[in-house]
Scaffold this active site. Structure first.
Site, mmCIF file in Angstrom:
data_model
loop_
_atom_site.group_PDB
_atom_site.id
_atom_site.type_symbol
_atom_site.label_atom_id
_atom_site.label_comp_id
_atom_site.label_asym_id
_atom_site.label_seq_id
_atom_site.Cartn_x
_atom_site.Cartn_y
_atom_site.Cartn_z
ATOM 1 N N ASP A 1 -1.136 -8.643 8.666
ATOM 2 C CA ASP A 1 0.201 -8.178 9.031
ATOM 3 C C ASP A 1 1.130 -9.386 8.916
ATOM 4 O O ASP A 1 0.816 -10.443 9.470
ATOM 5 C CB ASP A 1 0.133 -7.673 10.491
ATOM 6 C CG ASP A 1 1.432 -7.038 10.961
ATOM 7 O OD1 ASP A 1 2.515 -7.450 10.498
ATOM 8 O OD2 ASP A 1 1.348 -6.128 11.809
ATOM 9 N N LYS B 1 18.486 -6.387 7.711
ATOM 10 C CA LYS B 1 18.686 -6.437 6.263
ATOM 11 C C LYS B 1 19.874 -7.329 5.897
ATOM 12 O O LYS B 1 19.915 -7.915 4.809
ATOM 13 C CB LYS B 1 18.821 -5.018 5.702
ATOM 14 C CG LYS B 1 17.510 -4.214 5.804
ATOM 15 C CD LYS B 1 16.376 -4.878 5.010
ATOM 16 C CE LYS B 1 15.087 -4.074 5.006
ATOM 17 N NZ LYS B 1 14.037 -4.670 4.155
ATOM 18 N N TYR C 1 18.337 -2.325 12.559
ATOM 19 C CA TYR C 1 17.753 -2.301 11.213
ATOM 20 C C TYR C 1 18.740 -2.906 10.215
ATOM 21 O O TYR C 1 18.368 -3.757 9.389
ATOM 22 C CB TYR C 1 17.377 -0.867 10.797
ATOM 23 C CG TYR C 1 16.920 -0.807 9.357
ATOM 24 C CD1 TYR C 1 15.716 -1.391 8.977
ATOM 25 C CD2 TYR C 1 17.713 -0.214 8.375
ATOM 26 C CE1 TYR C 1 15.311 -1.386 7.644
ATOM 27 C CE2 TYR C 1 17.318 -0.206 7.050
ATOM 28 C CZ TYR C 1 16.114 -0.786 6.687
ATOM 29 O OH TYR C 1 15.724 -0.790 5.377
ATOM 30 N N GLY D 1 19.124 1.934 -1.773
ATOM 31 C CA GLY D 1 19.695 2.930 -0.873
ATOM 32 C C GLY D 1 18.612 3.898 -0.457
ATOM 33 O O GLY D 1 17.529 3.474 -0.033
ATOM 34 N N PHE E 1 9.305 5.666 4.618
ATOM 35 C CA PHE E 1 10.353 4.991 5.376
ATOM 36 C C PHE E 1 10.862 5.812 6.574
ATOM 37 O O PHE E 1 10.869 5.338 7.715
ATOM 38 C CB PHE E 1 11.504 4.654 4.423
ATOM 39 C CG PHE E 1 12.680 3.972 5.049
ATOM 40 C CD1 PHE E 1 12.679 2.599 5.243
ATOM 41 C CD2 PHE E 1 13.801 4.692 5.447
ATOM 42 C CE1 PHE E 1 13.770 1.957 5.816
ATOM 43 C CE2 PHE E 1 14.887 4.063 6.020
ATOM 44 C CZ PHE E 1 14.874 2.697 6.209
ATOM 45 N N THR F 1 0.802 -1.228 0.000
ATOM 46 C CA THR F 1 0.000 0.000 0.000
ATOM 47 C C THR F 1 0.831 1.272 0.000
ATOM 48 O O THR F 1 0.282 2.366 -0.081
ATOM 49 C CB THR F 1 -0.945 0.032 1.228
ATOM 50 O OG1 THR F 1 -0.151 -0.101 2.412
ATOM 51 C CG2 THR F 1 -1.970 -1.083 1.147
#
Ligand code: 8X3
Length: 250
Positions: free
Chosen positions: A58, A155, A151, A182, A188, A10
């Site tokens: 979710d 990743k 974080y 990047g 975000f 979304t």
């Protein structure tokens, strides 16, 4: 025409992927947590002739995800492309001052949610000997940057999980891609800074950031490359970004 499932469809990169795969003529299963936004994007794309199925859950809720995927209507069961996009950053502070809650949310979404979707969707691909998994990693997974700690770790985990899956399906026709964006201007940073829009805007000051569409272009390319071509990993940076921590602002 492929059936493409996109998590977190979304906003941001997920929404970019929804629009670009739709423009490519594919049919879409879009998942997300916001019913209204899912409905809006469904309306937008169906009005242009794309077949869209929306699923409200979710990715952290394994039971809900399982129920939704296991109960897909027969004509939607054969998923060709899984775009594991749902993910987020929360907080940008020294590791020794980080929030337990933020850490749990990132680990549960970025790692465990991605694994759940992979576990639910990939067995069907293996059975059909056909499919493509596109995981949205990050430059943050290549090397930690200051205050990125957990974080960046999630990743880095996406990279290892993606590489592991690629090895495990190497005997099949399935392809596995890690897209590593990047600086992309989406929600975000707003999310990362818990709604502090001024701090979020500063992240993109003095540099032209990427957009969700820029990343989606690469996803669509990878999904449509000739069958013998596996786009294993792509790092996509803004032009004035040298790495996760080097950004030259004008
Ligand atoms: C998003 C890229 O550099 O803002 O994962 O962490 S960065």
């Amino acid at each position: 025409m492929k059936t493409v499932l996109i998590t977190g469809a979304t906003s941001g990169i997920g929404l970019g992927c929804a629009r670009k795969f739709a423009a490519n003529g594919d049919r879409l299963i879009l998942t997300g947590r916001n019913a209204q936004r899912l409905e809006d994007i469904r309306k937008e794309l169906t009005s242009k002739g794309t077949e869209v199925l929306t699923l409200l859950f979710d990715v952290r809720d394994r039971e809900a995800a399982t129920k939704c995927i296991e109960n897909l209507p027969a004509e939607w069961k054969d998923i060709d492309v899984l775009v594991n996009n749902a993910g987020l950053a929360l907080g940008l502070e020294p590791e020794y001052e980080g929030s337990y809650e933020d850490w749990d949310t990132m680990v549960d979404t970025n790692i465990k949610g991605l694994l759940t979707m992979t576990r639910l969707v990939v067995p069907g691909m293996v059975k059909r000997d056909r499919g493509h998994i596109i995981n949205v990693g990050s430059v943050a997974g290549d090397a930690a940057y200051a205050n990125g700690n957990v974080y960046c770790a999630t990743k880095a985990a996406v990279k290892a999980i993606t590489d592991g899956l690629r090895l495990d399906v190497a005997g099949t026709a399935i392809r596995v891609t890690n897209l590593k964006p990047g600086l992309v201007e989406t929600n975000f940073s707003n999310t990362r800074f818990h709604g502090d829009t001024e701090r979020a805007a500063n992240v993109y000051k003095g540099i032209k950031p990427l957009t969700g569409d820029d990343i989606a272009d690469v996803a669509v390319y990878a999904a449509n490359a000739p069958e013998h071509v596996q786009v294993a990993e792509v790092l996509i940076l803004a032009t004035h970004q040298g790495s996760g921590s080097v950004i030259v602002r004008k």
